[in-house]
Every structure is written in C-alpha cells, then in structure tokens.
Design an enzyme around this catalytic site. Sequence first.
Site, PDB file in Angstrom:
ATOM      1  N   ARG A 175      -3.365  20.662 -73.997  1.00  0.00           N
ATOM      2  CA  ARG A 175      -3.344  20.689 -75.463  1.00  0.00           C
ATOM      3  C   ARG A 175      -3.754  22.067 -75.977  1.00  0.00           C
ATOM      4  O   ARG A 175      -3.163  22.580 -76.931  1.00  0.00           O
ATOM      5  CB  ARG A 175      -4.247  19.597 -76.035  1.00  0.00           C
ATOM      6  CG  ARG A 175      -3.717  18.182 -75.798  1.00  0.00           C
ATOM      7  CD  ARG A 175      -4.652  17.140 -76.386  1.00  0.00           C
ATOM      8  NE  ARG A 175      -4.645  17.159 -77.833  1.00  0.00           N
ATOM      9  CZ  ARG A 175      -5.527  16.508 -78.595  1.00  0.00           C
ATOM     10  NH1 ARG A 175      -6.501  15.816 -78.028  1.00  0.00           N
ATOM     11  NH2 ARG A 175      -5.445  16.549 -79.910  1.00  0.00           N
ATOM     12  N   CYS A 234     -12.857  19.850 -81.181  1.00  0.00           N
ATOM     13  CA  CYS A 234     -11.900  19.135 -80.324  1.00  0.00           C
ATOM     14  C   CYS A 234     -10.673  18.847 -81.180  1.00  0.00           C
ATOM     15  O   CYS A 234     -10.213  19.722 -81.904  1.00  0.00           O
ATOM     16  CB  CYS A 234     -12.533  17.864 -79.761  1.00  0.00           C
ATOM     17  SG  CYS A 234     -13.213  16.760 -81.013  1.00  0.00           S
TER      18      CYS A 234
END
Length: 276
Positions: A175, A234
């Site tokens: 990611r 995050c």
Amino acid sequence: MNLISASDLRSQLASVRLLDARPDSTDYAAGHLPGALHADLNRQLSTASDPGHDPARGGRHPLPSLPRFAAQVGAWGIGPATRIVLYDANGGGNAAARLWWMLRALGHEEVRVLDGGLPKALGAGMPLTSDLAPVTTLGPYPVARWQFPTVDAEEVETLRKDPGRKLLDVRSQERWRGESEPFDPVAGHIPGSLNLPWNENLGPDGCFKSPEALRALYGPLLDGTPPERLAVHCGSGVTACHTLLALDVAGLPGAALYVGSWSEWCRSDRDRDPRP
C-alpha cells in the site's frame, strides 16, 4: 506495563472491566469472553457511522469529541479507578490498540491490551459466552482534554519537510508503494514518509515482540530523532495506534497520531489544492 498475558488475565477476570474491540458486533454476539462489553469501532471509537461523515475531513475513522467519548466510557461503567483489559482477534490491530490509545489519552492509567488477543485467551482455556455482561453506568469520565498528542493534515504538510521530524506510515509495504489500495480512492503515500508495517510489532506467536526487540526495530528508523518528533499514521488512524503502543512498550513514548491518516490525506482538497 501496557500488556497483559492470557494466563494473568484468566486469574484476574473478576477484578477487571473487559472490552471486546473486534469490529464486527456479530462476532461479539456469537461469543465473547465472560464479562466483556463490546466497543464498536465505527460508533463508539470513531464517528464513522455518523450521518454526513466525510472521510476527506478527518479520515475514515475520526475521533469522537472528548465529551462524547467521556460519556461512553462512563456508560461502560468505567471510572478513574477501574482496571481495564482490551482485546480483539488480531493481536491488537483490529481496534484494541486504538481503544488503548483513546483511554490513555483520557489520562486513564489502568488499561492493558491482552497480548495475543482472543486466540491466546482461548488457548489459555478461557470460555466464550453470548450472555450480556451486567454494567453499572457511571457519569462521564472526568477529563478536560486529550492528553496524547495528535497532528492534523496541515501540521503533517509542515513536518514532512522538516529534517528534524519524522513521519511514519504503518500500512503494508504494498500500500505504501502504491501497488494496491483496497480502501481509499488513491494509492500511494505521503511524500517524505517512512514505512514500517504495524504487524512487524508482533512475533510469530501473534504477541508483541519484547521491549528489546522493539527498540532494535525502531531505533534505526528514528536514527536519533526523539520519539516526540515522530508522527505516526496508517489508513484511518486505527493500526497506527498499534505502533504507538509498541513504541510505548519499547520505552519510546511521545509520538503523535495523525488521526485522519492516508484516508484523509488522499481525499482532502483534491479538486482545489491537491496534496502531493
């Protein structure tokens, strides 16, 4: 200490308030540890279920207001002297660490995360029940301010360019590199951020690594930067709290949480003044 083993919890069940932080309420209803109440990520630990919620303003899991969360803590029967243990089924990464951060940010000291989560509890012989735990509701938890540091998108824009500060993204490497993005509309990462996935905090047994191992993990990343000069994020401010917990276990407290995280950053002002 901020962690408790399953064996220690088993001997102390009668004297603690247990909170089950698994995201799916149907999992809780199907079976939870005796005495546990459910802490709902979307409704109680964030405002994600509120009407009009906009991830571009606070991310996918914005913090609730301080009075709202203080009232919820009281509704769980928790006061300043209550001993609390939190668990989920993912080593603290589902939402137990997020709830740990929120309770500690209230100033509550007696809060522990079950190391290894529900699997370790079951392995220690603790049963599951579908019975609802009794609770004596209290008034709002007495608190005047959040006591742990946070940063917003504007401060992140400044600190990412500051050589004396560091920005840590704890999403998976895929990611961070922009190779996949299962939750948000844009793949990639905030320029200048470092990457160390949150699950690196755990050993093969699903428990947190030792304080020494965690210091060895984060020392090279900090590279002399004080933890107070670090901000952690995050996707939506949930698993970042797992790394904040790991830093605390390592004896490196003080880093800030970017609550909005990538889910806010990649959406905010995209049409007018897009962030890099």
